[in-house]
Design a protein around this motif. Structure first.
Motif, short mmCIF file in Angstrom:
data_model
loop_
_atom_site.label_atom_id
_atom_site.label_comp_id
_atom_site.label_asym_id
_atom_site.label_seq_id
_atom_site.Cartn_x
_atom_site.Cartn_y
_atom_site.Cartn_z
N VAL A 1 -24.17 -17.88 -6.82
CA VAL A 1 -25.54 -17.86 -6.75
C VAL A 1 -26.41 -17.14 -5.73
CG1 VAL A 1 -26.51 -19.86 -4.06
CG2 VAL A 1 -24.33 -20.79 -5.39
N ARG A 2 -25.64 -16.02 -5.45
CA ARG A 2 -26.84 -15.30 -5.39
C ARG A 2 -27.38 -14.70 -6.70
NH1 ARG A 2 -25.06 -8.91 -4.37
NH2 ARG A 2 -27.13 -8.26 -3.57
N ARG A 3 -26.23 -14.78 -8.17
CA ARG A 3 -26.85 -13.80 -9.46
C ARG A 3 -27.84 -15.42 -9.62
NH1 ARG A 3 -21.07 -13.36 -10.13
NH2 ARG A 3 -21.20 -14.94 -11.05
N GLY A 4 -27.50 -16.42 -9.46
CA GLY A 4 -28.69 -17.88 -9.90
C GLY A 4 -29.41 -17.18 -8.80
N PHE A 5 -30.01 -16.97 -7.72
CA PHE A 5 -31.11 -17.09 -7.65
C PHE A 5 -31.74 -15.37 -7.92
CE2 PHE A 5 -33.43 -14.93 -3.57
CZ PHE A 5 -34.46 -15.80 -2.96
N HIS A 6 -31.14 -14.19 -8.02
CA HIS A 6 -31.98 -13.41 -8.35
C HIS A 6 -32.58 -13.34 -9.60
CE1 HIS A 6 -30.08 -9.92 -5.72
NE2 HIS A 6 -30.12 -10.54 -5.27
N GLU A 7 -31.47 -14.29 -10.38
CA GLU A 7 -32.20 -14.84 -12.34
C GLU A 7 -33.90 -15.69 -11.88
OE1 GLU A 7 -31.17 -17.31 -15.84
OE2 GLU A 7 -28.86 -15.62 -15.55
N LEU A 8 -33.26 -16.27 -10.99
CA LEU A 8 -34.51 -16.97 -10.96
C LEU A 8 -35.92 -16.78 -9.90
CD1 LEU A 8 -35.68 -19.68 -11.45
CD2 LEU A 8 -34.50 -20.22 -9.02
N ALA A 9 -35.49 -15.52 -9.79
CA ALA A 9 -36.53 -14.39 -8.71
C ALA A 9 -37.65 -14.57 -9.89
CB ALA A 9 -36.38 -13.99 -7.63
N LYS A 10 -36.25 -13.27 -10.45
CA LYS A 10 -36.81 -12.97 -11.85
C LYS A 10 -37.67 -13.32 -12.30
CE LYS A 10 -33.55 -8.84 -11.86
NZ LYS A 10 -32.80 -7.69 -12.70
N PHE A 11 -37.23 -14.50 -13.15
CA PHE A 11 -37.84 -15.34 -14.34
C PHE A 11 -38.94 -16.14 -13.45
CE2 PHE A 11 -38.51 -19.71 -15.65
CZ PHE A 11 -38.75 -19.77 -17.43
N GLY A 12 -38.97 -16.30 -12.42
CA GLY A 12 -40.09 -16.52 -11.45
C GLY A 12 -41.26 -15.74 -11.27
N LYS B 1 -32.25 -8.74 -19.21
CA LYS B 1 -31.78 -7.60 -19.55
C LYS B 1 -30.53 -7.18 -20.49
CE LYS B 1 -31.71 -4.42 -15.74
NZ LYS B 1 -32.31 -3.20 -15.02
N ASP B 2 -29.60 -8.23 -19.42
CA ASP B 2 -28.23 -7.89 -19.17
C ASP B 2 -27.18 -9.25 -20.31
OD1 ASP B 2 -29.01 -9.76 -17.17
OD2 ASP B 2 -27.02 -9.78 -15.91
N ARG B 3 -28.30 -9.87 -20.48
CA ARG B 3 -27.44 -10.77 -21.60
C ARG B 3 -27.69 -10.63 -22.84
NH1 ARG B 3 -28.50 -16.38 -19.50
NH2 ARG B 3 -28.09 -16.11 -17.70
N ASP B 4 -26.82 -11.00 -23.68
CA ASP B 4 -26.13 -10.19 -24.85
C ASP B 4 -27.09 -10.75 -26.09
OD1 ASP B 4 -24.75 -9.48 -26.85
OD2 ASP B 4 -23.20 -11.37 -27.22
N SER B 5 -27.80 -9.62 -26.13
CA SER B 5 -29.11 -10.06 -27.60
C SER B 5 -28.24 -11.09 -28.75
CB SER B 5 -29.30 -9.17 -27.82
OG SER B 5 -30.26 -9.74 -28.81
N ILE B 6 -28.88 -11.77 -29.51
CA ILE B 6 -28.29 -12.83 -30.44
C ILE B 6 -29.25 -11.93 -31.45
CG2 ILE B 6 -27.97 -14.57 -29.39
CD1 ILE B 6 -30.34 -15.88 -30.15
N GLY B 7 -29.61 -10.89 -32.00
CA GLY B 7 -30.60 -10.53 -32.55
C GLY B 7 -32.07 -11.02 -31.76
N ARG B 8 -32.58 -9.40 -32.62
CA ARG B 8 -34.01 -9.71 -32.39
C ARG B 8 -34.83 -10.38 -33.38
NH1 ARG B 8 -34.18 -7.51 -27.36
NH2 ARG B 8 -32.71 -5.93 -26.96
N PHE C 1 -31.44 -16.52 -25.30
CA PHE C 1 -31.00 -14.58 -23.72
C PHE C 1 -29.63 -15.69 -23.46
CE2 PHE C 1 -35.27 -14.23 -23.06
CZ PHE C 1 -35.41 -13.60 -24.06
N PRO C 2 -28.34 -16.00 -24.50
CA PRO C 2 -28.04 -16.62 -23.76
C PRO C 2 -26.50 -15.29 -22.81
CG PRO C 2 -27.62 -16.77 -25.85
CD PRO C 2 -28.89 -16.11 -25.92
N LYS C 3 -25.42 -16.26 -22.71
CA LYS C 3 -24.77 -14.66 -21.50
C LYS C 3 -23.70 -14.71 -22.95
CE LYS C 3 -24.08 -16.46 -17.14
NZ LYS C 3 -23.28 -17.37 -16.58
N ALA C 4 -23.19 -13.03 -22.88
CA ALA C 4 -22.17 -12.66 -23.56
C ALA C 4 -20.87 -14.09 -23.38
CB ALA C 4 -21.29 -11.38 -23.22
#
Length: 188
Positions: free
Chosen positions: A11-22, A72-79, A141-144
């Motif tokens: 939940v904490r990670r989800g909240f931080h992601e939502l705050a950054k996205f927002g 930024k910490d998500r695995d890139s699928i190729g630029r 930006f999928p998870k690894a």
């Protein structure tokens, strides 16, 4: 207790992601509003074009912010693929947010600046935002890979070896290193 801690961490990670996205979304919204309203001032009889220009500029801002901060910490699928997907998704999001504006403008014949802003930002933008949030997380930006990240993959439980099969661990000064430093030899 461990399950509760894991749920809290999620939940904490989800909240931080939502705050950054927002936060990135808010910055992109301000850019979108400024550029769109400037375009509406410059070409008042073409509100949909002004909306598209504002959304394209805001999309560029959103990509940079989300790629280098939110995800930024998500695995890139190729630029290249990531950029194509990002702009394709935002093209669909732009259509979603433009439909209420076009409806207000061409069906209801509300053509003032206030009506345009209400149609675009009160109706279209929230719908586009929900679509974008879901697609960014899922496709762009999928998870690894969980097998690589260790999130869902677990090794099967191993049974302990009988003591007769345990490797010999040197414990006396009779054992010394070989010349390469990798192997142990016993002196006799």
């Amino acid at each position: 207790m461990a399950a509760l801690q894991a749920a809290y961490a999620r939940v904490r990670r989800g909240f931080h992601e939502l705050a950054k996205f927002g936060t990135i979304g808010l910055i992109a919204l301000v850019v979108n509003m400024l550029v769109t309203n400037l375009c509406w001032q410059a070409i008042p009889h073409k509100p949909v074009i002004g909306s598209v220009v504002g959304t394209v500029v805001a999309t560029i801002v959103a990509y940079v912010g989300n790629r280098f901060w939110t995800y930024k910490d998500r695995d890139s699928i190729g630029r290249s693929r990531e950029l194509v997907l990002f702009f394709a998704v935002n093209g669909i999001g732009m259509l979603i947010e433009t439909v209420p504006l076009a409806f207000s403008q061409y069906i209801l014949h509300f053509d003032g600046a206030l009506a345009n802003n209400v149609a675009k930002y009160m109706f279209g933008m929230p719908l586009g935002m929900v679509f974008r949030l879901w697609t960014y997380r899922t496709w762009i930006f999928p998870k690894a890979d969980p097998a690589l990240a260790g999130e869902q993959f677990q090794f099967p439980a191993a049974e302990p070896l009988p003591t007769s099969q345990l490797p010999m661990v040197p414990s006396s000064p009779r054992h010394k290193r070989s010349g390469s430093g990798d192997l142990l030899r016993a002196e006799r």
